[in-house]
Design a protein around this motif. Structure first.
Motif, mmCIF file in Angstrom:
data_model
loop_
_atom_site.group_PDB
_atom_site.id
_atom_site.type_symbol
_atom_site.label_atom_id
_atom_site.label_comp_id
_atom_site.label_asym_id
_atom_site.label_seq_id
_atom_site.Cartn_x
_atom_site.Cartn_y
_atom_site.Cartn_z
ATOM 1 N N PRO A 46 -6.166 10.790 2.316
ATOM 2 C CA PRO A 46 -4.766 10.561 1.950
ATOM 3 C C PRO A 46 -4.293 9.141 2.239
ATOM 4 C CG PRO A 46 -4.916 12.009 3.850
ATOM 5 C CD PRO A 46 -6.300 11.812 3.336
ATOM 6 N N GLY A 47 -4.789 8.531 3.294
ATOM 7 C CA GLY A 47 -4.393 7.162 3.618
ATOM 8 C C GLY A 47 -4.802 6.187 2.531
ATOM 9 N N ALA A 48 -6.039 6.308 2.067
ATOM 10 C CA ALA A 48 -6.529 5.425 1.012
ATOM 11 C C ALA A 48 -5.773 5.671 -0.292
ATOM 12 C CB ALA A 48 -8.024 5.629 0.802
ATOM 13 N N HIS A 49 -5.508 6.925 -0.584
ATOM 14 C CA HIS A 49 -4.781 7.252 -1.810
ATOM 15 C C HIS A 49 -3.367 6.670 -1.766
ATOM 16 C CE1 HIS A 49 -4.351 9.674 -5.468
ATOM 17 N NE2 HIS A 49 -3.075 9.709 -5.121
ATOM 18 N N PHE A 50 -2.713 6.811 -0.631
ATOM 19 C CA PHE A 50 -1.363 6.289 -0.464
ATOM 20 C C PHE A 50 -1.352 4.761 -0.565
ATOM 21 C CE2 PHE A 50 2.370 5.162 2.211
ATOM 22 C CZ PHE A 50 3.350 5.751 1.435
ATOM 23 N N LEU A 54 0.704 2.512 -3.262
ATOM 24 C CA LEU A 54 1.638 1.457 -2.856
ATOM 25 C C LEU A 54 1.316 0.134 -3.536
ATOM 26 C CD1 LEU A 54 2.215 2.057 0.964
ATOM 27 C CD2 LEU A 54 3.815 2.460 -0.914
ATOM 28 N N ARG A 55 0.022 -0.186 -3.636
ATOM 29 C CA ARG A 55 -0.380 -1.420 -4.322
ATOM 30 C C ARG A 55 0.003 -1.375 -5.798
ATOM 31 N NH1 ARG A 55 -4.782 -0.658 -1.046
ATOM 32 N NH2 ARG A 55 -6.066 0.132 -2.744
ATOM 33 N N GLN A 56 -0.161 -0.209 -6.427
ATOM 34 C CA GLN A 56 0.221 -0.062 -7.837
ATOM 35 C C GLN A 56 1.729 -0.261 -8.006
ATOM 36 O OE1 GLN A 56 -1.250 3.864 -8.636
ATOM 37 N NE2 GLN A 56 -3.241 3.130 -9.351
ATOM 38 N N ILE A 57 2.506 0.329 -7.130
ATOM 39 C CA ILE A 57 3.963 0.196 -7.202
ATOM 40 C C ILE A 57 4.371 -1.258 -6.993
ATOM 41 C CG2 ILE A 57 6.128 0.786 -6.029
ATOM 42 C CD1 ILE A 57 4.821 3.572 -5.478
ATOM 43 N N ALA A 58 3.770 -1.902 -5.997
ATOM 44 C CA ALA A 58 4.107 -3.301 -5.700
ATOM 45 C C ALA A 58 3.742 -4.207 -6.883
ATOM 46 C CB ALA A 58 3.380 -3.749 -4.435
#
Length: 65
Positions: A46-50, A54-58
């Motif tokens: 889950p950490g890697a997925h999150f 976040l990188r995609q959103i940024a």
């Protein structure tokens, strides 16, 4: 969370302001924890997925200078 937000804004004419900013923040924390538990139950990392999300959103929404 929605109930706390409506209460914070006083949008219910029968009740007026019923919640404080800290109540809304507490409810947001509950949402974050619930979503984190749900994420952990459906993906292996889950950490890697999150982090990836976040990188995609940024990348899609660069911060204003």
């Amino acid at each position: 969370m929605a109930e706390a937000w409506i209460g914070f804004l006083g949008q219910n004419p029968r009740k007026g302001v019923t919640h404080r900013r800290v109540d809304v923040a507490d409810e947001l924390c509950d949402v974050i924890v619930t979503a984190s538990v749900a994420l952990a139950s459906i993906v292996e990392d889950p950490g890697a997925h999150f982090d990836k999300k976040l990188r995609q959103i940024a990348a899609a929404r660069p911060l204003a200078p």
